[in-house]
Design a protein around this motif. Sequence first.
Motif, PDB file in Angstrom:
ATOM      1  N   ILE A 181       0.848  -1.194   0.000  1.00  7.00           N
ATOM      2  CA  ILE A 181       0.000   0.000   0.000  1.00  7.00           C
ATOM      3  C   ILE A 181       0.888   1.249   0.000  1.00  7.00           C
ATOM      4  O   ILE A 181       1.721   1.431   0.888  1.00  7.00           O
ATOM      5  N   THR A 182       0.718   2.082  -1.006  1.00  3.00           N
ATOM      6  CA  THR A 182       1.515   3.305  -1.141  1.00  3.00           C
ATOM      7  C   THR A 182       0.651   4.558  -1.134  1.00  3.00           C
ATOM      8  O   THR A 182       1.182   5.674  -1.117  1.00  3.00           O
ATOM      9  N   ASN A 183      -0.658   4.386  -1.167  1.00  2.15           N
ATOM     10  CA  ASN A 183      -1.596   5.507  -1.171  1.00  2.15           C
ATOM     11  C   ASN A 183      -2.591   5.290  -0.034  1.00  2.15           C
ATOM     12  O   ASN A 183      -3.118   4.192   0.122  1.00  2.15           O
ATOM     13  N   GLU A 184      -2.846   6.335   0.732  1.00  2.00           N
ATOM     14  CA  GLU A 184      -3.727   6.181   1.889  1.00  2.00           C
ATOM     15  C   GLU A 184      -5.140   5.757   1.497  1.00  2.00           C
ATOM     16  O   GLU A 184      -5.855   5.158   2.311  1.00  2.00           O
ATOM     17  N   ARG A 185      -5.529   6.002   0.265  1.00  2.00           N
ATOM     18  CA  ARG A 185      -6.859   5.595  -0.170  1.00  2.00           C
ATOM     19  C   ARG A 185      -6.936   4.120  -0.537  1.00  2.00           C
ATOM     20  O   ARG A 185      -8.023   3.583  -0.759  1.00  2.00           O
ATOM     21  N   GLU A 186      -5.792   3.456  -0.622  1.00  2.00           N
ATOM     22  CA  GLU A 186      -5.789   2.030  -0.940  1.00  2.00           C
ATOM     23  C   GLU A 186      -6.194   1.178   0.260  1.00  2.00           C
ATOM     24  O   GLU A 186      -6.809   0.111   0.089  1.00  2.00           O
ATOM     25  N   ALA A 187      -5.829   1.622   1.462  1.00  2.38           N
ATOM     26  CA  ALA A 187      -6.051   0.800   2.653  1.00  2.38           C
ATOM     27  C   ALA A 187      -7.515   0.424   2.858  1.00  2.38           C
ATOM     28  O   ALA A 187      -7.833  -0.770   3.070  1.00  2.38           O
ATOM     29  N   PRO A 188      -8.495   1.362   2.803  1.00  4.69           N
ATOM     30  CA  PRO A 188      -9.888   0.950   3.004  1.00  4.69           C
ATOM     31  C   PRO A 188     -10.391   0.017   1.911  1.00  4.69           C
ATOM     32  O   PRO A 188     -11.213  -0.877   2.188  1.00  4.69           O
ATOM     33  N   LEU A 189      -9.935   0.183   0.694  1.00  6.43           N
ATOM     34  CA  LEU A 189     -10.357  -0.692  -0.395  1.00  6.43           C
ATOM     35  C   LEU A 189      -9.865  -2.116  -0.165  1.00  6.43           C
ATOM     36  O   LEU A 189     -10.622  -3.096  -0.341  1.00  6.43           O
ATOM     37  N   VAL A 190      -8.607  -2.246   0.237  1.00 10.91           N
ATOM     38  CA  VAL A 190      -8.050  -3.575   0.523  1.00 10.91           C
ATOM     39  C   VAL A 190      -8.788  -4.215   1.694  1.00 10.91           C
ATOM     40  O   VAL A 190      -9.092  -5.424   1.686  1.00 10.91           O
ATOM     41  N   ALA A 191      -9.118  -3.421   2.717  1.00  7.21           N
ATOM     42  CA  ALA A 191      -9.853  -3.946   3.870  1.00  7.21           C
ATOM     43  C   ALA A 191     -11.244  -4.437   3.463  1.00  7.21           C
ATOM     44  O   ALA A 191     -11.709  -5.497   3.930  1.00  7.21           O
ATOM     45  N   GLN A 192     -11.933  -3.699   2.587  1.00  9.82           N
ATOM     46  CA  GLN A 192     -13.263  -4.115   2.137  1.00  9.82           C
ATOM     47  C   GLN A 192     -13.194  -5.403   1.335  1.00  9.82           C
ATOM     48  O   GLN A 192     -14.054  -6.294   1.483  1.00  9.82           O
ATOM     49  N   VAL A 193     -12.170  -5.530   0.504  1.00 12.07           N
ATOM     50  CA  VAL A 193     -12.013  -6.771  -0.267  1.00 12.07           C
ATOM     51  C   VAL A 193     -11.756  -7.943   0.669  1.00 12.07           C
ATOM     52  O   VAL A 193     -12.322  -9.041   0.495  1.00 12.07           O
ATOM     53  N   ARG A 194     -10.951  -7.743   1.672  1.00 14.83           N
ATOM     54  CA  ARG A 194     -10.664  -8.821   2.625  1.00 14.83           C
ATOM     55  C   ARG A 194     -11.940  -9.228   3.382  1.00 14.83           C
ATOM     56  O   ARG A 194     -12.185 -10.427   3.604  1.00 14.83           O
TER      57      ARG A 194
END
Length: 245
Positions: A79-92
């Motif tokens: 993760i290199t962009n702060e907006r990526e973290a919530p998207l990855v969490a939702q996919v998980r």
Amino acid sequence: MQLTKGLRLAFLALLALHLVSAFAAIGLLGRMKPAIKRVIQQNVYSLEAVEAMLGELAKGELGEEEHFAAALERAQDNITNEREAPLVAQVRDRMGDVFVGDVQARALVVTDLRELAELNRADIVAANQEAKRLGSAGAWAVAILAFLTLVAGLVALRRLDRRVLLPLEELHDVLLAVRRGEPRRRCQPMNVAASELARSMAMINRLIDDRSEALATASVAEHMALVGLEDDDRATLLHLLARDA
């Protein structure tokens, strides 16, 4: 000698400008390399993980949850962009529902993955713009340094021509004229000439004057001897010659 020191300093300055231009080009490439490396290590790696997850989802019921989870783990670690973290969490969070046949969860996961890919593509575009900006700035910097080097070279050449080459040509012409039998030819004073050459020109003028005076004195003495002048007359003429050749 001041002339030697001046020439050495001029050439050293030109060499220094060339070295600065070379190091500026090296610095430009050095600044562009991290931007390109960051794209490869961060965004491209994340895009590969997203493509792997979308590939597993495209298989439908044949998709393997383990492969999907491994790709998701790679995306989370990169993760290199702060907006990526919530998207990855939702996919998980929705991964378990996807592989038990929940169509709505699958659609939401696909949307999240597309958005995740779009974020990384946007970062790639931004990195590309930064690399272009650095390249443009570096190119202008190198061009300006090259222009300064050219100007400095032209100034040094003009200075060399006025202070060294022209006085040397004058010295050569005067000596050649005297050798051809032109006793009145002298070096013209040049205010722009180097001090060493100016002194040499003045010294040559004095040597030519002394030579002309000696020749004139010998000629008059020989003439007086032929016409039988008295010693007093001879002394008077020699005195006049010595005072005004």
